[in-house]
Enzyme design. Structure first.
Site, PDB file in Angstrom:
ATOM      1  CG  LEU A 155      13.328 -13.044  15.341  1.00  0.00           C
ATOM      2  CD1 LEU A 155      14.546 -12.139  15.409  1.00  0.00           C
ATOM      3  CD2 LEU A 155      12.897 -13.439  16.749  1.00  0.00           C
ATOM      4  CG  HIS A 156       7.374 -12.780  11.288  1.00  0.00           C
ATOM      5  ND1 HIS A 156       7.429 -11.666  10.485  1.00  0.00           N
ATOM      6  CD2 HIS A 156       8.153 -13.703  10.709  1.00  0.00           C
ATOM      7  CE1 HIS A 156       8.202 -11.918   9.441  1.00  0.00           C
ATOM      8  NE2 HIS A 156       8.664 -13.160   9.553  1.00  0.00           N
ATOM      9  CB  ALA A 157       3.410 -11.299  15.836  1.00  0.00           C
TER      10      ALA A 157
END
Length: 87
Positions: free
Chosen positions: A14-16
């Site tokens: 769950l990045h950027a």
């Protein structure tokens, strides 16, 4: 209160961009939703909160919802993370 634990399987976790997509999806629901990772609670309707979680591939998170249609919300958000977020 309904909870469901899931393991992140996409490469970037769950990045950027995936975090942004998840926040947009979670913001559609009116009930009280929390994401729990390593015993800490995060607000799924806040991009800064989700990014601060540092959730990567293979990490386990718990989606917790309380309120109107809580079971449906937990299942839909889990499905969103597992099947609709692509790298």
């Amino acid at each position: 209160m309904i909870t469901k634990e899931i393991v992140l399987s996409n490469e970037s976790g769950l990045h950027a961009r995936p975090a942004s997509m998840f926040v947009k999806e979670a913001s559609k629901y009116k009930c009280d939703i929390k994401i729990i990772k390593d015993g800490k609670e995060y607000n799924p309707k806040s991009i800064m909160s989700i990014l601060s979680m540092g959730a990567g591939k293979g990490n386990s998170i718990v989606i917790q919802a309380e309120g109107e249609d809580e079971e449906n919300v937990v299942n839909e958000l889990a499905d969103f993370i597992q099947n609709k977020i692509k790298d």
